[in-house]
Structure formats: C-alpha cells, structure tokens
Design an enzyme around this catalytic site. Sequence first.
Site, mmCIF file in Angstrom:
data_model
loop_
_atom_site.group_PDB
_atom_site.id
_atom_site.type_symbol
_atom_site.label_atom_id
_atom_site.label_comp_id
_atom_site.label_asym_id
_atom_site.label_seq_id
_atom_site.Cartn_x
_atom_site.Cartn_y
_atom_site.Cartn_z
ATOM 1 C CB CYS A 8 -15.017 -14.721 -34.076
ATOM 2 S SG CYS A 8 -16.244 -14.781 -32.533
ATOM 3 C CG ASP A 131 -19.458 -18.495 -40.308
ATOM 4 O OD1 ASP A 131 -18.752 -18.583 -41.244
ATOM 5 O OD2 ASP A 131 -19.223 -18.918 -39.771
#
Length: 215
Positions: A8, A131
């Site tokens: 990412c 996350d």
Amino acid sequence: MSVDVKICGLKTPATVTAAVDAGAFMLGFNFYAKSPRYLTPSLAGELGKLVPSNVTKVGLIVDASDDAIGAILAEAPLNMLQLHGHETPARVAEIRARFGLPVMKVVSVADAADIATAHDYETVADRLLFDTKPPKSMANALPGGNALSFDWALLKGQSFTLPWMLAGGLNAGNLQEAVTRTGAGAVDTSSGVEDAPGEKNISKIKEFVALARSL
C-alpha cells in the site's frame, strides 16, 4: 501455504513495477490528503496503466464523500475501494452500491471489542482488513501506516464470513510471527517496506513479498 500480499501507499512507477514483479496480488493507492503516501487521482491513473489485470488496484479513502470518490474514479480506474475511516455499515453498503466496486472495510484494532465490530460489516463489504488503532496519545496519527502493531492474539481462533487481511507494522522481521499467531492468509504493508514515511524501498518490497510467498 503462500500468503498473499498487498503493498500500500505506492507513488512511483519503479515501486509499482517492483511490487507487481515481486508477486503482490494487490496494490494500494492512497487518496488521503494528510498522508505522506497521498497521490493525486491523475497520477494514480497513470500508475494504474503499469498494473496487469490479474493484480487488484485498491484505492484507500477515509470518510470520503460520493463526490470525492467519483472524482477519484474519473481519473483512476480502480478494482476495489478500501474504506479506512469511520464508515458505518450503512455507509459501506451505500458506497458499494453506488460505485459498483468491491469494498474492503478496515477495522481499527486496540482490543477484543474492536475485533467484534468486524461482524457488523460481513453483509455489506467484500473483504475485511485488521489494522492497528492509533493510540490517543499519538499526535497527528494517520488512520493507518503508523508502523504500529496490535496484539495479534486477539485474532487467534476468530472466524469471519469474509476473506480478511492483517496489517499494522508488518515488515520482513515480524511477518512470520504475525502469520503464525493470527493464521492470516493475506497481509498488507506500507511503512514496513519504507526508508521513511512515503518513501518505498524496492529491495524491502521484494524481500517482504518473497518471504510471504514462502510461508
């Protein structure tokens, strides 16, 4: 088993190509303006041309309006939207229906109660991503990409009806332990393959993906 990898926060042709060549199955483009990994929709559109059809292009957005999402998609054709804010299940369903794209909902984790909220999204999203929730004491914390891990034991023995990914401070040094402790079949890294916030290291990208694929 081989663990799938999403890289990412990519911003350059060289790092996009490196991630593709290494074997990442998803690439993330960050449209959160406060992030050091932010890039414009037009640049994301250009980078997207380097991505083969078998690799998923994911757009990271944070509590974005329909107009903002539409403006991104007008310049950057994406395969999936990653909702990294405080989007409710109703909002997730709304975005998914309006834009006709699969949606990955990020669940920010500090404790077991946070893990439990993931079930609220199982009927409205296509994938979950766990996350680390930034601590309240952390000034100017981003929604993700803070190089912080949560207690992986919280995911031990958990099951979800959707495919899910693990994120939060993952790097080549802790990846094997993280996968062993959580059973994750897919992982997402950003800060873990950087030299500085927003500055990806091609060698680290290759090392991380190679390690994941060997697990």
